[in-house]
Design a protein around this motif. Structure first.
Motif, PDB file in Angstrom:
ATOM      1  N   HIS A 138      65.517 -52.305  17.097  1.00 15.39           N
ATOM      2  CA  HIS A 138      64.887 -51.165  16.961  1.00 15.39           C
ATOM      3  C   HIS A 138      64.578 -51.205  15.443  1.00 15.39           C
ATOM      4  O   HIS A 138      65.293 -51.630  14.607  1.00 15.39           O
ATOM      5  CB  HIS A 138      66.088 -49.770  17.073  1.00 15.39           C
ATOM      6  N   HIS A 139      63.434 -50.649  14.949  1.00 12.80           N
ATOM      7  CA  HIS A 139      62.958 -50.471  13.859  1.00 12.80           C
ATOM      8  C   HIS A 139      62.337 -51.889  13.136  1.00 12.80           C
ATOM      9  O   HIS A 139      62.202 -51.872  12.154  1.00 12.80           O
ATOM     10  CB  HIS A 139      63.978 -49.795  12.941  1.00 12.80           C
ATOM     11  N   ARG A 140      62.439 -52.918  14.016  1.00 17.82           N
ATOM     12  CA  ARG A 140      62.076 -54.185  13.330  1.00 17.82           C
ATOM     13  C   ARG A 140      60.712 -54.668  13.947  1.00 17.82           C
ATOM     14  O   ARG A 140      60.138 -55.601  13.280  1.00 17.82           O
ATOM     15  CB  ARG A 140      63.210 -55.274  13.862  1.00 17.82           C
ATOM     16  N   GLY A 141      60.289 -54.207  15.123  1.00 16.52           N
ATOM     17  CA  GLY A 141      58.980 -54.663  15.690  1.00 16.52           C
ATOM     18  C   GLY A 141      57.907 -53.559  15.937  1.00 16.52           C
ATOM     19  O   GLY A 141      58.446 -52.470  16.279  1.00 16.52           O
ATOM     20  N   ARG A 142      56.736 -53.997  16.281  1.00 15.55           N
ATOM     21  CA  ARG A 142      55.692 -53.081  16.895  1.00 15.55           C
ATOM     22  C   ARG A 142      55.107 -53.712  17.911  1.00 15.55           C
ATOM     23  O   ARG A 142      54.588 -54.665  17.872  1.00 15.55           O
ATOM     24  CB  ARG A 142      55.058 -52.396  15.640  1.00 15.55           C
ATOM     25  N   VAL A 143      54.682 -52.718  18.947  1.00 12.32           N
ATOM     26  CA  VAL A 143      53.961 -53.300  20.177  1.00 12.32           C
ATOM     27  C   VAL A 143      52.293 -53.324  19.613  1.00 12.32           C
ATOM     28  O   VAL A 143      51.821 -52.473  19.193  1.00 12.32           O
ATOM     29  CB  VAL A 143      53.952 -52.200  21.031  1.00 12.32           C
ATOM     30  N   LEU A 144      51.877 -54.724  19.539  1.00 10.63           N
ATOM     31  CA  LEU A 144      50.510 -54.861  19.280  1.00 10.63           C
ATOM     32  C   LEU A 144      49.481 -54.594  20.679  1.00 10.63           C
ATOM     33  O   LEU A 144      48.415 -53.981  20.484  1.00 10.63           O
ATOM     34  CB  LEU A 144      50.275 -56.351  18.763  1.00 10.63           C
ATOM     35  N   GLN A 145      49.863 -55.197  21.581  1.00  6.58           N
ATOM     36  CA  GLN A 145      49.158 -55.099  22.924  1.00  6.58           C
ATOM     37  C   GLN A 145      50.133 -55.343  24.160  1.00  6.58           C
ATOM     38  O   GLN A 145      50.983 -56.007  24.236  1.00  6.58           O
ATOM     39  CB  GLN A 145      48.178 -56.250  22.866  1.00  6.58           C
ATOM     40  N   THR A 146      49.907 -54.539  25.348  1.00  4.23           N
ATOM     41  CA  THR A 146      50.439 -54.669  26.424  1.00  4.23           C
ATOM     42  C   THR A 146      49.427 -54.623  27.654  1.00  4.23           C
ATOM     43  O   THR A 146      48.352 -53.934  27.426  1.00  4.23           O
ATOM     44  CB  THR A 146      51.704 -53.813  26.709  1.00  4.23           C
ATOM     45  N   SER A 147      49.853 -55.078  28.665  1.00  9.94           N
ATOM     46  CA  SER A 147      49.113 -54.569  30.314  1.00  9.94           C
ATOM     47  C   SER A 147      49.808 -53.827  30.879  1.00  9.94           C
ATOM     48  O   SER A 147      49.746 -53.634  32.033  1.00  9.94           O
ATOM     49  CB  SER A 147      48.657 -55.874  30.680  1.00  9.94           C
ATOM     50  N   LEU A 148      50.848 -53.302  30.512  1.00 10.25           N
ATOM     51  CA  LEU A 148      51.785 -52.556  30.997  1.00 10.25           C
ATOM     52  C   LEU A 148      51.090 -50.929  31.455  1.00 10.25           C
ATOM     53  O   LEU A 148      50.230 -50.749  30.684  1.00 10.25           O
ATOM     54  CB  LEU A 148      53.199 -52.010  30.291  1.00 10.25           C
ATOM     55  N   SER A 149      51.709 -50.161  32.192  1.00  9.41           N
ATOM     56  CA  SER A 149      51.148 -48.755  32.572  1.00  9.41           C
ATOM     57  C   SER A 149      51.323 -47.938  31.266  1.00  9.41           C
ATOM     58  O   SER A 149      52.452 -48.332  30.143  1.00  9.41           O
ATOM     59  CB  SER A 149      51.883 -48.328  33.839  1.00  9.41           C
TER      60      SER A 149
END
Length: 172
Positions: A138-149
């Motif tokens: 938590h609070h350590r990463g950020r989502v750059l890209q996904t192919s998730l819904s």
């Protein structure tokens, strides 16, 4: 069908920690991954891909074994092992499975120097349990890209932002 998830971190260590945790979850049958790669950016032009499996080494070992076996048939196992290891290493070197290396390098250039990103190609997972196990990120990463819904991507973003109450539904 596999899903791609890319998560960025401001340091290199956290990327490797996440990949280690994902491998542990795979051993616990919570996630099934096709590929998990950590990309680091040490400086402006220094993008490195840290593959989970070294295909060159794996090819050399497999080729050495088969070369020695064939060499036994022709009464020269050492020569067969050497030729087989060389051919296997060469085949492994030019084999690219999983996530496209050029794509990972492109995304790597968007990282800040000293940062990392984890690229995960997921076949299937138990999403609520995986998100719970990633709690210490938590609070350590950020989502750059996904192919998730859109819904699943939002749950992942919330889990990484630290909003634990909304990200993981309560157990019934």
């Amino acid at each position: 069908m596999s899903e791609l998830i890319v998560i960025a971190f401001s340091d290199e260590t956290t990327g490797f920690e996440m990949r280690t945790e994902l491998v542990k979850m795979q051993k616990d049958y919570l996630i099934e991954m096709e590929d998990a790669v950590v990309v680091t950016r040490a400086s402006e032009d220094d993008i490195q891909l840290h593959q989970a499996v070294n295909l060159t080494a794996a090819g050399a070992v497999g080729g050495g074994f088969w070369g020695a076996l064939i060499g036994l048939v022709f009464l020269n196992p050492l020569l067969g092992a050497a030729v087989g290891a060389g051919a296997g290493a060469l085949a492994g070197r030019f084999t690219d499975i999983g996530i496209n290396d050029n794509f990972m390098r492109e995304v790597g250039h968007s990282l800040q120097p000293g940062g990392s990103a984890v690229f995960i190609l997921v076949r299937k997972m138990t999403a609520d349990k995986v998100l719970a196990r990633l709690e210490h990120f938590h609070h350590r990463g950020r989502v750059l890209q996904t192919s998730l819904s859109t819904e699943d991507e939002e749950k992942l973003r919330e889990a990484l932002s630290g909003d634990h109450q909304r990200a993981i539904p309560p157990a019934s």
